[in-house]
Design a protein around this motif. Structure first.
Motif, PDB file in Angstrom:
ATOM      1  N   THR A   1      -9.711 -28.175   5.040  1.00 42.35           N
ATOM      2  CA  THR A   1      -8.560 -27.453   5.132  1.00 42.35           C
ATOM      3  C   THR A   1      -7.486 -28.505   4.562  1.00 42.35           C
ATOM      4  N   SER A   2      -7.477 -29.830   4.956  1.00 46.77           N
ATOM      5  CA  SER A   2      -6.490 -30.771   4.508  1.00 46.77           C
ATOM      6  C   SER A   2      -6.898 -31.301   3.145  1.00 46.77           C
ATOM      7  N   TYR A   3      -8.047 -31.308   2.861  1.00 41.48           N
ATOM      8  CA  TYR A   3      -8.250 -31.660   1.101  1.00 41.48           C
ATOM      9  C   TYR A   3      -7.683 -30.646   0.315  1.00 41.48           C
ATOM     10  N   VAL A   4      -8.091 -29.338   0.572  1.00 36.90           N
ATOM     11  CA  VAL A   4      -7.621 -28.464  -0.299  1.00 36.90           C
ATOM     12  C   VAL A   4      -6.033 -28.562  -0.661  1.00 36.90           C
ATOM     13  N   LYS A   5      -5.324 -28.618   0.669  1.00 36.69           N
ATOM     14  CA  LYS A   5      -3.640 -28.862   0.299  1.00 36.69           C
ATOM     15  C   LYS A   5      -3.399 -30.114  -0.466  1.00 36.69           C
ATOM     16  N   ALA A   6      -4.026 -31.148   0.029  1.00 35.29           N
ATOM     17  CA  ALA A   6      -3.737 -32.498  -0.978  1.00 35.29           C
ATOM     18  C   ALA A   6      -3.984 -32.541  -2.336  1.00 35.29           C
TER      19      ALA A   6
ATOM     20  N   GLY B   1      -1.474 -21.027   5.802  1.00 35.11           N
ATOM     21  CA  GLY B   1      -2.661 -21.447   6.542  1.00 35.11           C
ATOM     22  C   GLY B   1      -2.430 -21.304   8.155  1.00 35.11           C
ATOM     23  N   ILE B   2      -3.095 -20.658   8.921  1.00 36.95           N
ATOM     24  CA  ILE B   2      -3.013 -20.132  10.305  1.00 36.95           C
ATOM     25  C   ILE B   2      -3.313 -21.523  11.123  1.00 36.95           C
TER      26      ILE B   2
ATOM     27  N   ALA C   1     -16.692 -24.095  24.284  1.00 37.36           N
ATOM     28  CA  ALA C   1     -17.509 -23.183  23.543  1.00 37.36           C
ATOM     29  C   ALA C   1     -16.732 -22.524  22.580  1.00 37.36           C
ATOM     30  N   VAL C   2     -15.947 -21.749  23.471  1.00 39.87           N
ATOM     31  CA  VAL C   2     -14.863 -20.591  22.820  1.00 39.87           C
ATOM     32  C   VAL C   2     -13.921 -21.440  21.837  1.00 39.87           C
ATOM     33  N   ALA C   3     -13.603 -22.619  22.369  1.00 40.92           N
ATOM     34  CA  ALA C   3     -12.445 -23.378  21.513  1.00 40.92           C
ATOM     35  C   ALA C   3     -13.120 -23.688  20.307  1.00 40.92           C
ATOM     36  N   LEU C   4     -14.155 -24.188  20.322  1.00 41.15           N
ATOM     37  CA  LEU C   4     -14.948 -24.797  19.072  1.00 41.15           C
ATOM     38  C   LEU C   4     -15.077 -23.586  18.052  1.00 41.15           C
ATOM     39  N   TRP C   5     -15.846 -22.377  18.694  1.00 47.32           N
ATOM     40  CA  TRP C   5     -16.192 -21.356  17.685  1.00 47.32           C
ATOM     41  C   TRP C   5     -14.766 -20.445  17.180  1.00 47.32           C
ATOM     42  N   VAL C   6     -13.877 -20.648  17.983  1.00 41.90           N
ATOM     43  CA  VAL C   6     -12.493 -20.138  17.379  1.00 41.90           C
ATOM     44  C   VAL C   6     -11.905 -20.794  16.344  1.00 41.90           C
TER      45      VAL C   6
ATOM     46  N   TYR D   1     -10.866 -19.630   7.971  1.00 42.54           N
ATOM     47  CA  TYR D   1     -10.033 -18.719   7.371  1.00 42.54           C
ATOM     48  C   TYR D   1      -8.954 -19.370   6.526  1.00 42.54           C
ATOM     49  N   THR D   2      -8.548 -20.549   7.221  1.00 40.82           N
ATOM     50  CA  THR D   2      -7.355 -21.357   6.567  1.00 40.82           C
ATOM     51  C   THR D   2      -7.686 -21.853   5.226  1.00 40.82           C
ATOM     52  N   VAL D   3      -8.787 -22.229   4.987  1.00 46.19           N
ATOM     53  CA  VAL D   3      -9.513 -22.876   3.967  1.00 46.19           C
ATOM     54  C   VAL D   3      -9.577 -21.555   2.586  1.00 46.19           C
ATOM     55  N   MET D   4      -9.789 -20.479   3.082  1.00 46.39           N
ATOM     56  CA  MET D   4      -9.858 -19.422   2.153  1.00 46.39           C
ATOM     57  C   MET D   4      -8.403 -18.972   1.872  1.00 46.39           C
ATOM     58  N   GLN D   5      -7.447 -19.097   2.977  1.00 44.24           N
ATOM     59  CA  GLN D   5      -5.956 -18.726   2.649  1.00 44.24           C
ATOM     60  C   GLN D   5      -5.388 -19.666   1.586  1.00 44.24           C
ATOM     61  N   ARG D   6      -5.955 -20.885   1.812  1.00 45.29           N
ATOM     62  CA  ARG D   6      -5.107 -21.929   0.577  1.00 45.29           C
ATOM     63  C   ARG D   6      -5.738 -21.751  -0.609  1.00 45.29           C
TER      64      ARG D   6
END
Length: 210
Positions: A130-135, A147-148, A174-179, A186-191
């Motif tokens: 996510t960070s790499y695509v933006k940079a 990106g969300i 577990a919920v936090a990590l999978w979410v 999805y953010t990577v795809m958005q960017r």
């Protein structure tokens, strides 16, 4: 420092007065960046990786908030620099890697839990992507402020999950990590989609002027 996002802007306003006080005391922004990064890394490796989730959450949260001061301090002292920006971004990547790496170590080596190990590694991979695509995009002159799941939101989700798990709340980590895996992917795809859109537009404009 946390990336541009509503969460970052909110906390930056809170910490601006503290940054001004530190600036008057002669503290350099790069020192704050280094201390914040090292504190987060040590909190992850010494506490989260050994199963002290609640303590690790508190320590990392403290140093993440401390890291917010570097920007406020730089602005209040006028000591903004390109090196400081690179140092700050590098520290962010190292701290993030330490947090998810510590979780992966705990779930992979100490208490074998393959699904949680996979989730931790996916969060690490997609967070870095996510960070790499933006940079990379901005290095090519393409704005990529979409990106969300900015870094601020990602840290809030994982630290809340770690802290509540440390207090004994079941399934929350577990919920936090999978979410987080889902929204980071999805953010990577958005960017990537935004970079494709802007690059295609630039190409059409160049063709029209040729």
């Amino acid at each position: 420092m946390l990336n541009d996002s509503p969460a970052r802007d909110f906390f930056s306003r809170i910490f601006r007065p503290i940054g001004e006080v530190l600036g008057k005391a002669g503290v350099h922004p790069n020192v704050v960046t280094i201390v914040g990064t090292l504190g987060s890394i040590l909190g992850a490796l010494l506490l989260v990786a050994t199963g002290y989730f609640f303590a690790g959450c508190m320590v990392i949260t403290f140093f993440v908030f401390l890291d917010l001061l570097d920007g406020a301090l730089a602005r209040s002292t006028g000591k903004t620099s390109k090196f400081g920006a690179v140092l700050d971004s590098t520290g962010d990547r190292l701290a993030d890697a330490a947090i998810f790496g510590a979780l992966a170590f705990w779930f992979g080596a100490t208490t074998p839990d393959r699904p949680m190990l996979i989730a931790s590694l996916l969060c690490l991979v997609f967070g870095q992507a996510t960070s790499y695509v933006k940079a990379r995009a901005e290095g090519l002159g393409i704005p990529c402020n979409v990106g969300i799941a900015e870094r601020a939101e990602r840290l809030i989700i994982v630290l809340v999950g770690i802290g509540l798990d440390g207090l004994g709340v079941p399934f929350v980590l577990a919920v936090a990590l999978w979410v987080l895996t889902a929204i980071s992917a999805y953010t990577v795809m958005q960017r990537l989609r935004e970079v494709y859109r802007q690059s295609a537009l630039q190409l059409r404009q160049e063709e029209q002027h040729s």
